[in-house]
Design a protein around this motif. Structure first.
Motif, PDB file in Angstrom:
ATOM      1  N   ARG A 180       0.818  -1.219   0.000  1.00 34.98           N
ATOM      2  CA  ARG A 180       0.000   0.000   0.000  1.00 34.98           C
ATOM      3  C   ARG A 180       0.848   1.264   0.000  1.00 34.98           C
ATOM      4  NH1 ARG A 180      -2.417  -4.243   1.265  1.00 34.98           N
ATOM      5  NH2 ARG A 180      -4.653  -4.513   0.921  1.00 34.98           N
ATOM      6  N   LYS A 181       2.035   1.157   0.634  1.00 35.42           N
ATOM      7  CA  LYS A 181       2.920   2.324   0.655  1.00 35.42           C
ATOM      8  C   LYS A 181       3.455   2.629  -0.756  1.00 35.42           C
ATOM      9  CE  LYS A 181       5.460   1.888   4.497  1.00 35.42           C
ATOM     10  NZ  LYS A 181       6.705   1.529   5.209  1.00 35.42           N
TER      11      LYS A 181
ATOM     12  N   ALA B  25       9.905   3.830 -10.283  1.00 35.34           N
ATOM     13  CA  ALA B  25      11.339   3.558 -10.431  1.00 35.34           C
ATOM     14  C   ALA B  25      11.997   4.758 -11.086  1.00 35.34           C
ATOM     15  CB  ALA B  25      11.547   2.322 -11.298  1.00 35.34           C
ATOM     16  N   GLY B  26      13.293   4.947 -10.803  1.00 35.47           N
ATOM     17  CA  GLY B  26      14.052   6.012 -11.447  1.00 35.47           C
ATOM     18  C   GLY B  26      14.669   5.502 -12.735  1.00 35.47           C
TER      19      GLY B  26
ATOM     20  N   LEU C 280      18.789   2.135  -3.963  1.00 35.10           N
ATOM     21  CA  LEU C 280      18.315   3.081  -2.941  1.00 35.10           C
ATOM     22  C   LEU C 280      19.283   4.261  -2.832  1.00 35.10           C
ATOM     23  CD1 LEU C 280      17.083   0.824  -0.014  1.00 35.10           C
ATOM     24  CD2 LEU C 280      15.704   2.426  -1.350  1.00 35.10           C
ATOM     25  N   GLU C 281      20.570   3.947  -2.786  1.00 26.80           N
ATOM     26  CA  GLU C 281      21.610   4.984  -2.699  1.00 26.80           C
ATOM     27  C   GLU C 281      21.465   5.975  -3.845  1.00 26.80           C
ATOM     28  OE1 GLU C 281      25.212   2.176  -1.511  1.00 26.80           O
ATOM     29  OE2 GLU C 281      25.898   3.970  -2.590  1.00 26.80           O
ATOM     30  N   GLY C 282      21.166   5.438  -5.013  1.00 26.77           N
ATOM     31  CA  GLY C 282      21.087   6.295  -6.205  1.00 26.77           C
ATOM     32  C   GLY C 282      19.759   7.015  -6.321  1.00 26.77           C
TER      33      GLY C 282
ATOM     34  N   GLN D 218      11.945   4.696  -4.199  1.00 27.00           N
ATOM     35  CA  GLN D 218      11.571   5.613  -3.115  1.00 27.00           C
ATOM     36  C   GLN D 218      11.900   5.045  -1.750  1.00 27.00           C
ATOM     37  OE1 GLN D 218       7.884   8.197  -3.615  1.00 27.00           O
ATOM     38  NE2 GLN D 218       7.212   6.278  -4.533  1.00 27.00           N
ATOM     39  N   ARG D 219      11.803   3.739  -1.599  1.00 29.45           N
ATOM     40  CA  ARG D 219      11.999   3.113  -0.283  1.00 29.45           C
ATOM     41  C   ARG D 219      12.328   1.637  -0.484  1.00 29.45           C
ATOM     42  NH1 ARG D 219       6.515   4.079  -1.540  1.00 29.45           N
ATOM     43  NH2 ARG D 219       6.411   6.188  -0.730  1.00 29.45           N
TER      44      ARG D 219
END
Ligand code: T1G
Length: 687
Positions: free
Chosen positions: A279-280, A474-475, A614-616, A620-621
């Protein structure tokens, strides 16, 4: 202010639950229910009770957000509440709309009667949280609905509709019209009937199981594959076996013991973590509060291949018209033919009616003319994974698409920023990465370009829910989240072949871990030729050699394994020979590879890649990464996802393993500083 209020209608006490959003049975609700029932008992003037939920639903279960906190076990606990309801000296009627789930259904089962609107649903989804119905559900449900139905509901966690619930005797009356009004009328009808019907005292529906002692083991065997690795389904079966073998008062003690055992286990923690993680993922941090989605009334899809067809089906099934474009009539006909075949297969399984298939296909407009997309609100490109081809298409789309249309690429790896730069509207461009088969897999990676506008993102997340996908942002990084983490796993798996491991050993380790299949089984399923340069004379590794030999996987009857006509795999002497040849050609020193080394080199490196993502800032989480892997690749949800699993393994242990393996991880391996710093600080990735 208690979330439970009461009002009198004649001599009927109406107990109303008002605990939005889903009337979860938190501590205050439990207290209020007990007070209301005790008041009903004490008041001579009250002849019957109706319990009803305000807002969207009846009780949707215990309050999961209380789990792991003292509130979860604060008196009165739910088992006490349901017994107080059942032992009320006046008839209690559950008036159900929305979803009576988990503890909600257990409350309804403790009521003497149940009435419901036709759209109501009834279920015991606890097994999806790694636990079991812990407030009498495994004891009352078999007594009311029968053992077979109780087993099916409580081990699948899937709800049934009110009509079916009525047919099996779980619901006494279906209500057309105002629920409260008709529930009160029903209570008036039954107010004087004695003795009160108590589910816990019923025995008639247990006879089927007593007459067929093999029922439980047959059920275990029939579902062994589905339940593999999970603790909760077996506990559910044991608890229902107790309901058949023992009186309620004893069986409910077994249920309690099994519930507490599950609740204290890692699997329950993992699955409850995942409930909120999913859900997050739908929430995008940092967007302007007033961001509103664009209206998507018509979708265009470019490419009617496997992906384009599957993508189109998602929208058609949600009632959204699709214009699908191909370059040749033959490709168009083949693509739309496959879509129809897929729908017909779904209908054959009873999951769609022929009419629904017709309705879906009627919304499809096949065409060879790209200009037909001019009135689409969203256009999704799903063509060959080649940047030049995509750039050419987006340049054309920029000239054709109406102002404000969203332009999306289904690319699995390529840069959305580079694609967006070929248009004059980079703010309207993003990635919508579906997973194959696109009409089946729930995961959708929403790839956010540097210039993607907030309302475009919000539109994508809302649309995902509409087409029943679980979306994760996603990035722009090669392979986004899932496929980027797949790369180190594949690299190490290939390297381990050279060093002495077999495809069977590597796959076995992954399957025993809980994955649906290992890296080589997955290659054979997806196609060994996927991403291959297609030059049979250019052989640079084992995969090239197998592809050059035409061993393209299951579709060719041979890949990393040989397959019989039923696609059953066996180890292949040809593959063993090819691997041997490459071990010699590369002069790789051979040695015994342990299962633990395979875990460290494939799963630990995946965790490391997730930490690098995550570092990059490409996810988001950490929990989003877990949602990608559970829904995109079948990571066992009872392990929570790669990041949750890393936390349960212990980050220090993971870092230590990676450091030990580092000499074998190749020159490109980079140990994540986030992983190291969290390990050193004794912190977790997912909290
Ligand atoms: N507890 C706490 N919060 C809950 C919740 C619950 N049971 N169910 C939903 N939420 C929150 C959810 O996190 C989200 O919050 C919001 O409500 C809307 O949810 C003893 C121990 C009911 C079908 O497993 O299946 O009873 O993100 O987005 O799509 O035997 O929620 O908005 O902040 O899912 O309309 C058993 C779980 C518990 C039901 C509604 N019950 N919930 O779906 O909304 S264990 C369940 C659902 C139990 C007893 C045992 C769905 C829904 P936020 P949503 P939805």
């Amino acid at each position: 202010m208690s979330p439970i209020s009461t009002k009198i209608h004649g001599d009927i006490l109406i107990v109303e639950a008002n605990n939005p959003p889903v009337n979860a049975l938190g501590h205050a609700v439990r207290e209020g229910l007990v007070k209301a029932i005790e008041a009903a008992d004490a008041k001579e003037a009250v002849k019957a009770v109706v319990i009803i939920g305000l807002g969207q639903t009846f009780f949707a279960g215990a309050d999961i957000s209380e789990f792991g906190t003292p509130k979860a076990f604060a008196q009165p606990v739910l088992p006490q509440v349901v017994d107080i309801i059942e032992n009320c000296t006046k008839p209690v009627v559950a008036a159900v709309h929305g979803t009576a789930l988990g503890g909600g259904l257990e409350v309804a089962l403790a009521c003497h009667y149940r009435v419901a609107v036709p759209s109501a649903k009834f279920g015991v989804p606890e097994v999806k949280l790694g636990i079991l119905p812990g407030a009498g559900g495994t004891q009352r449900l078999p007594r009311v609905a029968g053992v077979a139905k109780a087993l099916e509901m409580a081990t699948s966690g899937n709800p049934i509709g009110a009509k079916e619930a009525h047919d099996i005797g779980l619901v006494d009356r279906l209500i057309e019209g105002d629920l409260e009004q008709h529930a009160v009328a029903f209570a008036e009808e039954v107010r004087a009937i004695r003795p009160l019907p108590k589910s816990s005292e019923r025995d008639d529906k247990l006879a089927e199981a007593r007459a067929n002692p093999a029922l439980f083991d047959d059920f275990r065997k029939a579902n062994a594959k589905k339940f593999r690795g999970f603790d909760a389904p077996e506990a559910v079966i044991k608890s229902i076996e107790a309901a058949v073998a023992k009186p309620y008062a004893e069986g409910v003690l077994d249920e309690r013991k099994l519930f507490m055992e599950l609740m204290s286990g890692t699997q329950a923690k993992a699955q409850q973590y995942f409930f909120f993680a999913e859900r997050k993922a739908a929430k995008i941090e940092g967007l302007p509060e007033d961001t509103r989605p664009r209206d998507i009334r018509k979708v265009g899809v470019i490419g009617a291949g496997t992906m384009g067809g599957g993508i189109s089906m998602n929208f058609l099934s949600a009632g959204i018209p699709v214009t699908i474009v191909e370059t040749t009539q033959e490709a168009l006909d083949r693509g739309t033919g496959i879509m129809l075949k897929n729908y017909e297969a779904t209908a054959a399984k009873g999951r769609m009616t022929a009419e629904q298939v017709g309705q879906a296909m009627a919304l499809l407009t096949p065409t060879l003319d790209l200009n037909a997309l001019a009135d689409c609100d969203l256009i999704i490109e799903a063509v060959f994974e080649n940047m030049d081809v995509k750039k050419e298409i987006f340049t054309k789309l920029d000239a054709i698409a109406r102002a404000g249309a969203i332009l999306a690429s289904n690319t699995s790896y390529l840069s959305i920023d580079e694609i967006a730069a070929t248009t004059k509207r980079p703010q309207d461009v993003l990635g919508l990465h579906f997973f194959s088969p696109a009409n089946v897999m729930k995961l959708l990676e929403v790839v956010r370009g540097a210039k993607t506008a907030p309302d475009v993102l919000v539109t994508a997340m809302q649309l995902a829910k509409r087409i029943r996908k679980v979306a994760v942002v996603a990035g722009v990084t090669y392979g986004f989240i899932g496929n980027r983490m797949l790369m180190p796993r594949q690299l190490q798996a290939n390297q381990l072949l050279l060093e002495g491991a077999s495809p069977e050993q590597i796959d076995r380790v992954h399957v025993e871990f809980g994955m649906p299949m290992g890296p080589f089984q997955m290659a054979d399923l997806a196609g060994v030729d996927i991403g291959w340069h297609r030059d049979p004379n250019r052989i640079e590794n084992i995969r090239d050699k197998l592809a050059a030999l035409g061993r393209w996987g299951q579709k060719k009857g041979a890949g990393y394994y040989d397959y019989d006509e039923k696609r059953r795999p066996t180890p292949s002497p040809v593959v063993a020979e090819v691997i041997d040849e490459w071990r010699k050609k590369t002069g790789t020193e051979q040695r015994e590879i342990t299962d633990q080394e395979i875990i460290e080199r494939t799963l630990y490196t995946m965790v490391n890649e997730g930490a690098l993502i995550l570092e990059g800032g490409f996810a988001q989480r950490a929990s989003d990464i877990d949602v990608v892997w559970v829904y995109g690749y079948g990571w066992p949800v009872y392990r929570g996802g790669p990041m949750f699993w890393a936390d349960t393994e212990g980050l220090a242990k993971i870092v230590e393993g990676l450091k030990r393996q580092q000499p074998r991880l190749g020159p490109d391996f980079r140990l994540s500083s986030l992983l190291v710093s969290k390990a050193e600080a004794g912190e977790k990735l997912t909290r």
